[in-house]
Design a protein around this motif. Structure first.
Motif, short mmCIF file in Angstrom:
data_model
loop_
_atom_site.label_atom_id
_atom_site.label_comp_id
_atom_site.label_asym_id
_atom_site.label_seq_id
_atom_site.Cartn_x
_atom_site.Cartn_y
_atom_site.Cartn_z
N ALA A 231 -68.56 62.16 -10.81
CA ALA A 231 -68.23 63.59 -10.77
C ALA A 231 -69.40 64.45 -11.25
O ALA A 231 -69.70 65.50 -10.67
N GLU A 232 -70.07 64.00 -12.32
CA GLU A 232 -71.21 64.77 -12.83
C GLU A 232 -72.33 64.85 -11.81
O GLU A 232 -72.94 65.90 -11.62
N ASN A 233 -72.60 63.74 -11.15
CA ASN A 233 -73.65 63.74 -10.12
C ASN A 233 -73.25 64.59 -8.93
O ASN A 233 -74.07 65.31 -8.36
N CYS A 234 -71.96 64.53 -8.57
CA CYS A 234 -71.46 65.33 -7.44
C CYS A 234 -71.62 66.82 -7.72
O CYS A 234 -72.07 67.58 -6.86
N GLN A 235 -71.26 67.25 -8.92
CA GLN A 235 -71.38 68.67 -9.28
C GLN A 235 -72.84 69.09 -9.34
O GLN A 235 -73.21 70.19 -8.92
N GLY A 291 -78.23 59.17 -7.45
CA GLY A 291 -77.07 59.03 -8.31
C GLY A 291 -75.87 58.37 -7.65
O GLY A 291 -75.87 58.10 -6.46
N PRO A 292 -74.81 58.11 -8.41
CA PRO A 292 -73.61 57.49 -7.85
C PRO A 292 -72.77 58.47 -7.04
O PRO A 292 -72.63 59.64 -7.41
N TRP A 293 -72.24 58.02 -5.92
CA TRP A 293 -71.31 58.82 -5.13
C TRP A 293 -70.36 57.88 -4.40
O TRP A 293 -70.66 56.70 -4.22
N LEU A 294 -69.21 58.39 -4.01
CA LEU A 294 -68.18 57.57 -3.39
C LEU A 294 -67.74 58.15 -2.06
O LEU A 294 -67.65 59.37 -1.90
N LYS A 295 -67.45 57.25 -1.15
CA LYS A 295 -66.90 57.62 0.16
C LYS A 295 -65.39 57.37 0.18
O LYS A 295 -64.62 58.16 0.71
N LYS A 296 -64.97 56.24 -0.40
CA LYS A 296 -63.55 55.90 -0.48
C LYS A 296 -63.23 55.40 -1.88
O LYS A 296 -63.93 54.54 -2.40
N PHE A 325 -66.28 69.34 -4.43
CA PHE A 325 -67.71 69.36 -4.11
C PHE A 325 -68.22 68.19 -3.28
O PHE A 325 -69.29 68.31 -2.67
N SER A 326 -67.51 67.08 -3.25
CA SER A 326 -68.06 65.90 -2.57
C SER A 326 -67.84 65.99 -1.06
O SER A 326 -66.71 65.87 -0.58
#
Length: 406
Positions: A231-235, A291-296, A325-326
């Protein structure tokens, strides 16, 4: 006419005949090793091979499973005959390997890992590996983690594998930081609060973008630890373009003018000359995101509830950041987690903000333990999500019941 159709698909009659010859040899070799090792041939595997022989197609998906309808004293299938047959026949066409409800010994695990690793004399490009309810201990998990690092695997499923903290550390610490696995499933593995930090570290260091952890016990605390870096990376990524747009506008304009000028010069230079045959365009690889991010993300039935309101509040803040935001997130499964009415309203507001930002809709599943109005509004603001993992849970229960019955 048949030859013409085969040629148009890039497949010749010789290829079909070669496939039949290979599969017949593989089946003979497999049955031979089953007799040698005193194990029962897997009926499902034999049927799959015979079907592909009739179709004159190569077998690319292999499933080895426990026979549900046999008595407890029956001879069980074994992994060894299959591995020996694949090696002897140099059958390198398998892309998906599924092993269901078959207890694996250390020797089985070693032989399978040697086949998966790219350092062997023959390369077996298996890209999807599903080991379902095979009673793997900590040593087996660590060995699989090492093998995955040097394999072609992109999808790994270890559902119904009871994991301790040491077992999960062994699996994740060996090679996930540099491997190409993008989909990881650890459903019904007994993961607790302690797993949140480990999984967060995995997402930060690896290429995993699809995470399935249904039926575990992360609760609010574990789920918060898991989602915090994402979440932090997404923001951060969502705010970065707003800060840099004004600085880079002038540079982008200069680059555009320069590119336009050079393009006009090239056109004038080639005017009047014969055009050469166009070569195939080579597409440049897109830059890896930071950074980390997710698709599912599937967290169905993880004991997430409102027993400690502050913990649920913090978790929902992180989830709402992802939803807002993602642009990458396309699936979010929170079913059978009792987030309640207040959290449901926060999620609904996040979905509205996402729509206002013109991001693609997300497939979402939530528990019905909220008001009908809020639940219906969430469904209208998102797409319906159907999770296939719950069906596997029913299959597990059926297997255990049959074993107890016998």
């Amino acid at each position: 006419m048949r030859k013409a159709q085969a040629a148009s698909r890039g497949v010749s009659d010789e290829d079909h005949d070669a496939a039949v010859v290979q599969l017949r040899a593989l089946l003979r070799r497999y049955e031979h090793y089953c007799m040698q090792t005193d194990s029962s041939p897997c009926i499902l595997l034999k049927n799959d091979i015979l079907l592909k022989i009739d179709q004159k197609h190569l077998l690319k998906k292999i499933t080895l499973s426990f026979p549900d309808d046999k008595p407890s004293d029956a001879v069980l299938p074994s992994l060894q005959p299959l591995l020996m047959a694949l090696r002897d026949e140099r059958y390198i066409h398998v892309e998906e390997l599924n092993i269901w409800s078959l207890p694996l010994k250390h020797k089985d695990v070693v032989e399978l890992c040697l086949m998966l690793e790219r350092g062997g004399r023959t390369v077996y490009p298996i890209r999807s590996l599903e080991i379902l309810d095979c009673k793997l201990d900590d040593w087996c998990l660590e060995r699989f983690g090492k093998a995955v690092n040097s394999s072609y695997i992109t999808t790994l499923c270890l559902d119904y594998t009871c994991m301790s903290k040491e077992g999960l550390i062994g699996l994740l610490s060996r090679g996930f930081g540099s491997c190409q696995v993008h989909s990881l499933s650890l459903c019904y593995c007994g993961l607790g609060l302690w797993s949140g930090t480990l999984l967060a570290s995995l997402l930060t260091k690896s290429s995993v973008r699809e995470l399935y952890i249904n039926g575990n016990e992360l609760q609010c605390v574990g789920a918060t630890e898991l989602l915090r870096p994402v979440a932090e990376n997404c923001q951060k990524m969502a705010e970065t373009p707003k800060k840099t747009t004004s600085i880079t506008d002038e540079a982008e304009l200069i680059n555009q003018l320069s590119n336009t000028k050079s393009s006009m010069q090239r056109k004038s230079a080639h005017k009047g000359k014969k055009t050469k045959k166009k070569r195939g365009k080579t597409k440049s690889r897109p830059e890896a995101k930071e950074g980390p991010w997710l698709k599912k993300l599937h967290m169905f039935d993880n004991s997430i509830d409102n027993q400690v309101p502050n913990q649920l509040k913090r978790l929902m803040e992180l989830i709402c950041i992802l939803v807002k935001f993602s642009s990458d997130l396309i699936e979010l499964d929170l079913g059978e987690n009792h987030i309640g009415e207040d959290s449901g309203k926060k999620l609904l507001e996040a979905l509205k903000d996402r729509k206002a930002a013109k991001l693609s809709p997300i497939k979402i599943q939530v528990s019905t333990r909220m008001s009908t109005e809020t639940f219906s509004a969430i469904l209208k603001s998102s797409k319906e999500l159907k999770s296939g993992k719950k069906k596997r849970q029913k299959k597990r229960v059926t297997i255990e019941f049959q074993m107890i019955k016998h």
